[in-house]
Write an enzyme that holds these catalytic residues in place. Sequence first.
Site, PDB file in Angstrom:
ATOM      1  N   GLU A 123       0.836  -1.208   0.000  1.00 41.88           N
ATOM      2  CA  GLU A 123       0.000   0.000   0.000  1.00 41.88           C
ATOM      3  C   GLU A 123       0.866   1.251   0.000  1.00 41.88           C
ATOM      4  O   GLU A 123       0.596   2.235   0.707  1.00 41.88           O
ATOM      5  CB  GLU A 123      -0.966  -0.015   1.181  1.00 41.88           C
ATOM      6  CG  GLU A 123      -1.911  -1.210   1.160  1.00 41.88           C
ATOM      7  CD  GLU A 123      -3.015  -1.139   2.213  1.00 41.88           C
ATOM      8  OE1 GLU A 123      -2.945  -0.277   3.110  1.00 41.88           O
ATOM      9  OE2 GLU A 123      -3.969  -1.947   2.110  1.00 41.88           O
ATOM     10  N   GLU A 270      -5.061  -9.196   0.238  1.00 37.81           N
ATOM     11  CA  GLU A 270      -5.539  -9.184   1.629  1.00 37.81           C
ATOM     12  C   GLU A 270      -7.054  -9.048   1.639  1.00 37.81           C
ATOM     13  O   GLU A 270      -7.609  -8.213   0.917  1.00 37.81           O
ATOM     14  CB  GLU A 270      -4.948  -8.010   2.431  1.00 37.81           C
ATOM     15  CG  GLU A 270      -3.455  -8.063   2.670  1.00 37.81           C
ATOM     16  CD  GLU A 270      -2.948  -6.836   3.444  1.00 37.81           C
ATOM     17  OE1 GLU A 270      -3.765  -6.209   4.176  1.00 37.81           O
ATOM     18  OE2 GLU A 270      -1.763  -6.508   3.306  1.00 37.81           O
TER      19      GLU A 270
END
Length: 505
Positions: A123, A270
Amino acid sequence: MKSSMDFLVLLLLISHLVAFAFSANEEAFVGVNIGTDVSDMPSPAQVVALLKAQQIRHVRLFDADQAMLLALAHTEIRVIVSVPNDQLLGIGQSNSTAANWVSRNILSHVPATNITAIAIGSEVLTTLPNAAPLLVSAMKFIHSALVAANLDTKIKVSTPHSSFIILDSFPPSQAFFNRSLDTVMVPLLKFLQDTDSYFMLNVYPYYDYMKSNGVIALDYALFRPLPPNKEAVDSNTLLHYTNVFDAVVDAAYFSMSYLNFTNIPVMVTESGWPSKADSTEPDATLDNANTYNSNLIRHVLNNTGTPKHPGIAVSTYIYELYNEDLRPGSISEKNWGLFDSNGVPVYIMHLTGSGTVLANDTTNQTYCVAKENADKKMVQAALDWACGPGKVDCTPLLQENPCYDPNTVFAHASYAFDAYYHKMGMADGTCNFNGVAKVTTTDPSHGSCIYPGSGGRNGTFTNSSSVAPSSDSASGCHSQYSHDVHTLSHSLIVGLLTLLTAASL
C-alpha cells in the site's frame, strides 16, 4: 442516452470476449498472509506444520525471512515474498541494490522453496506517498534481476494497493484511480501488462461497511444471500452485485480500463474480518469473522469470478494466519487471525463443499451457549429446565467437577444448553431456550471442562419428548458495528444509497 448505454454494453461484451483470455482457464486459490507481530510467535517449523495440517498451499510473507523460507523448502507451498516498505527507497534508487536483494532472498532459496511472486512494498501509494516516484523503478530493478537469473517467467513482480486509491467506486463502471496518481499508475500498469503480472489489491468490505453509516447492509458485506430487490445494480452496465467484494474488484477492473489497460487480472492480496474489538466496533465478532471468511473462501473457490468478468479467477489471500497481539492500534487490529499462536482455531469455519483448504472446518462443530446480554432470570429458568425436564446430565456442573468453574449462571447454562443441543442432534429449534441461547462456531470448552460438541462429536439424536422452550424469534447473535482508520469515499456512499434505494422500489 440510449445510444451511449448501448455503447457501454457493447464495450462490456467485447471485454468479456477478449480480456483475460490467458487467465480464463486458471483455477482460483485461497492463500493466507503470515504476519509475525506475535508475542509468542511459533517457530518457522511450527508455522509450516500448521500450513500442512490445514492444507494451505499459498502464503504471502511481509518480508523475506530466511528461516521461514528455509522451512518452506521442499513443501511445494507457493510463496509470495515481500520487499518491506523500509527497503523500498534503497532498491528503487539502485539496480545493484535490487540485484543483491534478489541474490540474497530469492536465488539462495529457489527452486527448493517455491517462490512465485515478489510484492514490492505494501500500500505504498497510500501509506508512503513520498516513495511513490520510486515504486515503478523498484519493480523494474527487481524484475531485471529475475530476468538475469532466467526466473522472470516463474516469479512475478507486483505491488499490493489499498482499495482506497479507487475513487467513485460505486457503481463500479464509473470507478477511476485517484487522478493524482496517474503519473505512477500508467507506467505501473504498463509494467504489469508487459510482464504478464497481476494487479495486487487489498479488499476490506469490513471497512467499507463500517464507514457507510448504514448504507451498506451487513449481509451485503458478509456475502449473505440477498433478495433480488436488495442487490446493488450498476445502472450503466445493469450488472447485479450481491456483495461488496465483487463490487470493489470490478471497480479496480473498470479503473484500469479507464486508463486503457484491459488485460491485467486482479489478485486480492488481503481480505478478512476481525473477530474481536472494543465497543466502538460491535460488528467485529467471532460469528461475523467466521461468516465472512467462510463465505469468501467458498466464493473464490467456486471460480465464479465477478459480474464484469465471470469465470475469471480472483485468487485471494486471507488476512491473516495468526492473531497479532503486538500490532499497534485498536483491539480489532490485533484480531484478524484464523489461529492463535498455539495453532488453535479462533473459530471453526463452516466450509462444506469448498475443498480441503483450511481443514479445521466442519459444519458439525457448532455449539449452543447462553447469550451474553440475556436476562439472568430467564437464563436461570432455562438452565433449570435443561437439567430437569430436558434430561441433560448436569453432573459436570457440580462442585469439584470439571465444569463447576466459573461458577456463574451463564457458564453453567452454556454447558447445559450445549449438552441438550447435541443430545437432540443439533436439530433446528433446539438452541433457543426462549431466546436466551445462540449457536456459535467457537468451542466454549476450557481447561478440563470439555463441552459435548467439542471436537465435532455429534450427540445422539433421541426420541425424547422433551422439547426445549422456544419462541418465534430465531436464535442467533445480536447485530454489531465499526473502526476509524480508513475512510470511505463520499461518492461510494451516495452512489450505493441511490442505487440501493432505486433497486428497492
